[in-house]
Design an enzyme around this catalytic site. Structure first.
Site, PDB file in Angstrom:
ATOM      1  N   HIS A 261       9.296  -1.668  -3.315  1.00  0.00           N
ATOM      2  CA  HIS A 261       7.976  -1.635  -3.960  1.00  0.00           C
ATOM      3  C   HIS A 261       6.883  -1.256  -2.951  1.00  0.00           C
ATOM      4  O   HIS A 261       6.127  -0.306  -3.165  1.00  0.00           O
ATOM      5  CB  HIS A 261       7.690  -3.018  -4.569  1.00  0.00           C
ATOM      6  N   GLU A 262       6.850  -1.975  -1.844  1.00  0.00           N
ATOM      7  CA  GLU A 262       5.808  -1.697  -0.846  1.00  0.00           C
ATOM      8  C   GLU A 262       6.004  -0.316  -0.222  1.00  0.00           C
ATOM      9  O   GLU A 262       5.033   0.350   0.143  1.00  0.00           O
ATOM     10  CB  GLU A 262       5.762  -2.785   0.229  1.00  0.00           C
ATOM     11  N   GLU A 291      -0.087   1.431  -8.074  1.00  0.00           N
ATOM     12  CA  GLU A 291       1.016   0.641  -8.614  1.00  0.00           C
ATOM     13  C   GLU A 291       2.049   1.537  -9.304  1.00  0.00           C
ATOM     14  O   GLU A 291       3.237   1.184  -9.368  1.00  0.00           O
ATOM     15  CB  GLU A 291       0.456  -0.414  -9.578  1.00  0.00           C
TER      16      GLU A 291
END
Ligand code: ZN
Length: 498
Positions: A261-262, A291
């Protein structure tokens, strides 16, 4: 003209430099700063924030910008002035005493929230949320808005977005998600059981996560990965992107998907336009677009079958005792287990957005005055039952679970769901443009997707708004259906829904 613009860019660059220092201090505070350093650090950050405000609202700069606004600017010059004015406008319209008052209220409200959460008692936090809400409404009135008052708050996180446009998209999303969750629930399947609920040594977790991060294309000469309590990505600049994660032996996939995700956020930051560094045009578009990048890599790539057909053997080498005898089908199902739960940050890909929609609806009702703060806990619990079929036992696992409102972050939540929708719409377009995309992922070749995102999304900086970017890249405005189509196809097969 040239000279005025040059002076404006020089000053915008100085402000970006202060922002860079603020971001670095903030990153350090979450990663390496010893606890006794907190007081001095707060003072230093306060001074920098004051300096930033002073330089931003300097009458000479304001005059320069007004002068430029009267000119017929083109290309990046127009973007830079437009985006700079957005920030300047807010800073000029909100009086300093209100800014100070809000930051004091937020600090105290945050303390009250911590206590309220510990005691599972919303009443402790309620007067503070009422005060924060009143201040936010004052901010909205001062900065001005068209349509819903909520737009003025949303604009801080998702520039140019409008509640009137996203509410119907979210309503479509909810109408299709609720029955999908119910159908999955009815199967009673719990594929993660016996696969992921084990102890996985942290050193091997870290080694595997770092390998995936590098494979996805994160440039470790222009970034790093460290540990923090709450994972985040801080883009100090495209050449210095700081990611964090956390490790726990019993939560291997939390950390792994957290890293992916990061990394998605990090690839966006590293891909921002090189020719616009330090200027507004060189910044990311919005939290929602940010996002979209993290969720695309985390879920649509990282939780896909091809991804694990490539990586499962490597993972099994890292954890031979734990994963012995676990096949691809079983592992793929395990990392995609759907289970309605009370806590947003633990939610799976299918149920996650229902947590967000609930928050968005309550925020709208609260800001537009249809709902009293005092009624939030009861409404929260009612809607959790309606949307997810679960009911909190107390306020701590209900209305008090998120930090956002306690820090004045009203209008922030929708950016999470917008990110999921933007991400799905981008990913569908990427698959249309590159028919063998999933095949490439199955080979561990992520560079075509990364390049596609670099070209289509990252390298545009903030030249287009989020809405314009989605239209430009996919040929359509934002819709809920690409995300739900993706979910229905993937989870219909996984849970053998009729
Ligand atoms: Zn994120």
């Amino acid at each position: 003209m040239g000279q005025i613009y040059e002076e404006f860019i020089k000053r915008a660059g100085e402000l970006a430099d202060i922002g860079h220092a603020q971001a670095l201090l903030g990153w350090d505070q979450e990663t390496y700063m010893p606890s006794r350093g907190a007081a001095r650090r707060a003072s230093s950050m306060g001074t920098l924030a004051g300096l930033y405000h002073q330089k931003l609202t300097d009458p000479n700069l304001v005059r320069l910008v007004e002068e430029l606004q009267g000119r017929d600017l083109q290309g990046d010059q127009a973007v830079n002035v437009r985006e700079f004015v957005r920030g300047l406008d807010r800073a000029l319209k909100i009086p300093e005493d209100l800014v100070v008052e809000m930051s004091k209220t937020e600090a105290l409200a945050h303390e009250a929230w911590v206590e309220a959460r510990q005691k599972a008692d919303f009443a402790v936090f309620q007067p503070w949320l009422e005060k924060l809400l009143a201040q936010k409404k004052e901010v909205a009135d001062r900065v001005g808005y068209q349509g819903s008052i909520y737009n003025a708050l949303l604009d801080e996180y998702e520039p140019y977005a409008r509640a009137e446009e996203i509410a119907p998209v979210f309503a479509d999303l909810r109408a299709r998600l609720v029955p999908l969750v119910e159908a999955i629930q009815a199967t009673g399947k719990m594929p993660a059981k016996g696969v992921l609920d084990q102890e996985f040594p942290v050193a091997a977790q870290e080694a595997f996560g770092r390998q995936v991060m590098a494979d996805l294309g994160f440039d470790l000469e222009a970034g790093r990965l460290d540990i923090s309590v709450h994972p985040f990505c801080s883009g100090l600049s495209r050449d210095d992107v700081r990611l964090t994660t956390r490790y726990a032996p019993g939560q291997m996939t939390d950390s792994l998907f957290g890293v992916i995700h990061e990394t998605g956020h990090g690839l966006y930051e590293q891909g921002l336009p090189e020719d616009a560094v330090g200027t507004p045009a060189g910044a990311s578009v919005s939290l929602g677009i940010h996002e979209s990048q993290s969720r695309l890599w985390e879920n649509m790539v990282g939780r896909s079958r091809p991804f694990w057909s490539h990586y499962l053997d490597t993972l099994k080498n890292c954890f031979p005792a734990q994963l012995q005898g676990v096949g691809l089908d079983a592992f793929y199902a395990a990392v995609n287990q759907v289970e309605p739960s009370l806590i947003r940050v633990e939610a799976d890909e299918v149920t996650y957005n229902l947590h967000i929609l609930l928050r968005f609806e309550l925020e709208m009702d609260m800001v537009e005055g249809r709902v009293e703060v005092a009624d939030l806990p009861a409404l929260w619990n009612e809607r959790m039952e309606q949307y997810l079929g679960v009911r909190p036992e107390d306020d701590a696992e209900g209305v008090l679970q998120d930090i956002h409102w306690s820090m004045g972050g009203i209008g922030y939540f929708p950016t999470y769901s917008l990110g999921n929708l933007y991400g799905a719409q981008f990913f569908r377009q990427a698959q249309l443009d590159m028919p063998d995309l999933m095949g490439q992922i199955g080979q561990g070749d992520f560079s075509p997707l990364k390049k596609w995102l670099n070209d289509k999304v990252h390298a545009r900086g903030s030249r287009l708004s989020a809405g314009e970017l989605v239209q430009e890249v996919t040929g359509e405005p934002l819709q809920a259906r690409y995300f739900v189509d993706y979910l229905e196809e993937k989870f219909g097969a996984l849970y053998e829904l009729g």
